[in-house]
Design a protein around this motif. Structure first.
Motif, PDB file in Angstrom:
ATOM      1  N   THR A 176      32.964  37.131  42.027  1.00 12.30           N
ATOM      2  CA  THR A 176      31.588  37.613  41.924  1.00 12.30           C
ATOM      3  C   THR A 176      30.658  36.462  41.576  1.00 12.30           C
ATOM      4  N   PHE A 177      29.481  36.472  42.204  1.00 15.94           N
ATOM      5  CA  PHE A 177      28.466  35.444  41.974  1.00 15.94           C
ATOM      6  C   PHE A 177      27.123  36.122  41.709  1.00 15.94           C
ATOM      7  N   LEU A 178      26.533  35.816  40.567  1.00 16.37           N
ATOM      8  CA  LEU A 178      25.244  36.408  40.220  1.00 16.37           C
ATOM      9  C   LEU A 178      24.073  35.469  40.482  1.00 16.37           C
ATOM     10  N   ARG A 203      37.340  37.403  48.994  1.00 16.69           N
ATOM     11  CA  ARG A 203      36.112  38.129  49.309  1.00 16.69           C
ATOM     12  C   ARG A 203      35.078  37.751  48.238  1.00 16.69           C
ATOM     13  N   ALA A 204      33.883  37.400  48.675  1.00 14.90           N
ATOM     14  CA  ALA A 204      32.811  37.025  47.751  1.00 14.90           C
ATOM     15  C   ALA A 204      31.852  38.195  47.599  1.00 14.90           C
ATOM     16  N   PHE A 205      31.498  38.501  46.351  1.00 18.05           N
ATOM     17  CA  PHE A 205      30.581  39.602  46.053  1.00 18.05           C
ATOM     18  C   PHE A 205      29.356  39.017  45.350  1.00 18.05           C
ATOM     19  N   CYS A 206      28.201  39.185  45.968  1.00 24.46           N
ATOM     20  CA  CYS A 206      26.984  38.492  45.552  1.00 24.46           C
ATOM     21  C   CYS A 206      25.931  39.486  45.065  1.00 24.46           C
ATOM     22  N   VAL A 223      32.009  38.202  52.931  1.00 30.07           N
ATOM     23  CA  VAL A 223      30.938  38.014  51.949  1.00 30.07           C
ATOM     24  C   VAL A 223      30.122  39.300  51.899  1.00 30.07           C
ATOM     25  N   HIS A 224      29.889  39.811  50.689  1.00 29.17           N
ATOM     26  CA  HIS A 224      29.217  41.099  50.520  1.00 29.17           C
ATOM     27  C   HIS A 224      28.064  40.962  49.522  1.00 29.17           C
ATOM     28  N   VAL A 225      27.033  41.762  49.728  1.00 26.52           N
ATOM     29  CA  VAL A 225      25.838  41.719  48.882  1.00 26.52           C
ATOM     30  C   VAL A 225      25.608  43.091  48.266  1.00 26.52           C
ATOM     31  N   ALA A 226      25.367  43.122  46.967  1.00 21.48           N
ATOM     32  CA  ALA A 226      25.072  44.382  46.285  1.00 21.48           C
ATOM     33  C   ALA A 226      23.792  44.989  46.835  1.00 21.48           C
ATOM     34  N   ALA A 227      23.756  46.306  46.903  1.00 24.88           N
ATOM     35  CA  ALA A 227      22.574  46.988  47.433  1.00 24.88           C
ATOM     36  C   ALA A 227      21.351  46.759  46.554  1.00 24.88           C
ATOM     37  N   LEU A 231      24.323  45.288  37.896  1.00 23.31           N
ATOM     38  CA  LEU A 231      25.767  45.194  37.730  1.00 23.31           C
ATOM     39  C   LEU A 231      26.466  46.395  38.347  1.00 23.31           C
ATOM     40  N   ALA A 232      25.905  47.586  38.165  1.00 22.16           N
ATOM     41  CA  ALA A 232      26.514  48.795  38.723  1.00 22.16           C
ATOM     42  C   ALA A 232      26.609  48.708  40.248  1.00 22.16           C
ATOM     43  N   SER A 233      25.559  48.192  40.867  1.00 23.19           N
ATOM     44  CA  SER A 233      25.558  48.063  42.321  1.00 23.19           C
ATOM     45  C   SER A 233      26.587  47.030  42.783  1.00 23.19           C
ATOM     46  N   LEU A 234      26.744  45.964  42.022  1.00 28.33           N
ATOM     47  CA  LEU A 234      27.740  44.949  42.366  1.00 28.33           C
ATOM     48  C   LEU A 234      29.148  45.536  42.307  1.00 28.33           C
ATOM     49  N   VAL A 235      29.426  46.306  41.259  1.00 33.70           N
ATOM     50  CA  VAL A 235      30.738  46.942  41.142  1.00 33.70           C
ATOM     51  C   VAL A 235      30.951  47.943  42.273  1.00 33.70           C
ATOM     52  N   ASN A 236      29.907  48.659  42.647  1.00 32.94           N
ATOM     53  CA  ASN A 236      30.023  49.615  43.755  1.00 32.94           C
ATOM     54  C   ASN A 236      30.356  48.902  45.065  1.00 32.94           C
ATOM     55  N   SER A 237      29.772  47.732  45.259  1.00 31.86           N
ATOM     56  CA  SER A 237      30.070  46.993  46.496  1.00 31.86           C
ATOM     57  C   SER A 237      31.519  46.551  46.541  1.00 31.86           C
ATOM     58  N   ILE A 238      32.067  46.198  45.390  1.00 28.60           N
ATOM     59  CA  ILE A 238      33.492  45.841  45.298  1.00 28.60           C
ATOM     60  C   ILE A 238      34.359  47.048  45.609  1.00 28.60           C
ATOM     61  N   ASP A 239      34.010  48.176  45.014  1.00 31.19           N
ATOM     62  CA  ASP A 239      34.746  49.414  45.291  1.00 31.19           C
ATOM     63  C   ASP A 239      34.727  49.758  46.777  1.00 31.19           C
ATOM     64  N   ASN A 240      33.544  49.670  47.361  1.00 33.36           N
ATOM     65  CA  ASN A 240      33.400  50.043  48.782  1.00 33.36           C
ATOM     66  C   ASN A 240      34.314  49.203  49.677  1.00 33.36           C
ATOM     67  N   VAL A 241      34.422  47.931  49.351  1.00 35.47           N
ATOM     68  CA  VAL A 241      35.252  47.031  50.177  1.00 35.47           C
ATOM     69  C   VAL A 241      36.731  47.322  49.981  1.00 35.47           C
TER      70      VAL A 241
END
Length: 246
Positions: A176-178, A203-206, A223-227, A231-241
């Motif tokens: 994860t990268f903030l 997998r990179a989560f941004c 490479v994925h981007v939070a909606a 932080l909640a959106s970032l975790v959701n993007s990880i879950d979705n993948v």
């Protein structure tokens, strides 16, 4: 869920993200890519700037709030925070007049320009590295902004031996990268240690498109981007993948 996530936040900032990921069933490794150093010498300048009675103080990170709280005992100025996390940090630090601008520097600037007259005066508390210099941007729009660098972010010079070995063995599934800077530091350290090819299994989560732009030219697994920049959106993007890919 049998997946391991590497988080890259500075030491002391990782707890909320760690708990959120562990709650969702991930194994978590924390590898700080920056150290945050308070600029104690700015105490005088902070007090001088506050004596000039700015219309508000602008802060774009929790570190900015924490630095401000240490450098002055004054808590009554109006504080405009970039987002909810920063606003919560300001509240915890004892500031009592706080606004959350919505989550990014662009929204903060829009808030200032819509709520304040031209010529209004602001104190901008920042780190040494900023992606958007609010002092310059708002100055061009007719605002008077004094920027004080209240903390420095020092890049890590090495990855830990444990993380290097796990990357070599393909035992880390996502990172994860903030911020853009942490993404850049990670790439530099992979190159330094001769393990750049490890990104092919990662997998990179941004937190934002701007962060993803730093990474997308390289051969990540994805490479994925939070909606949203939360932080909640970032975790959701990880879950979705990982729920989709197993």
């Amino acid at each position: 869920m049998d997946k391991t996530i590497l988080i890259t936040r500075p030491k002391g900032d990782e707890q909320g993200q760690t708990i959120a990921l562990q709650t969702h069933g991930y194994r978590v490794i924390h590898e700080p890519l920056m150290d945050i150093i308070l600029c104690h010498q700015e105490r005088y300048n902070v007090h001088r700037a506050l004596e000039e009675d700015p219309d508000a103080i602008l802060v774009t990170s929790r570190h900015g709030v924490q630095a401000l709280a240490i450098l002055t005992e004054i808590r009554d100025p109006y504080v405009i925070c970039v987002g909810d996390s920063t606003a919560r940090a300001a509240e915890s630090a004892g500031f009592n007049r706080i606004t959350s601008a919505g989550g990014n520097a662009k929204l903060l600037m829009q808030h200032v320009l819509s709520c304040y007259d031209e010529g209004s005066k602001f104190l901008y508390i920042s780190g040494d590295h900023v992606r958007v210099d609010l002092a310059t941007a708002l100055g061009k729009a007719g605002m008077r902004v004094e920027r004080l660098v209240a903390y420095e972010s020092v890049a890590a010079e090495e990855l830990s031996d444990t993380v290097i070995e796990q990357l070599r063995r393909g035992q880390i599934d996502g990172v994860t990268f903030l911020s853009q800077r942490t993404a850049e530091i990670f790439l530099q350290l992979l190159e330094k240690h001769g393990i750049f090819e490890a990104i092919e299994n990662l997998r990179a989560f941004c937190m934002s498109e701007a962060v993803a732009d730093v990474l997308q030219q390289f051969s990540w697994k994805s490479v994925h981007v939070a909606a949203d920049a939360t932080l909640a959106s970032l975790v959701n993007s990880i879950d979705n993948v990982f729920l989709a890919n197993g």
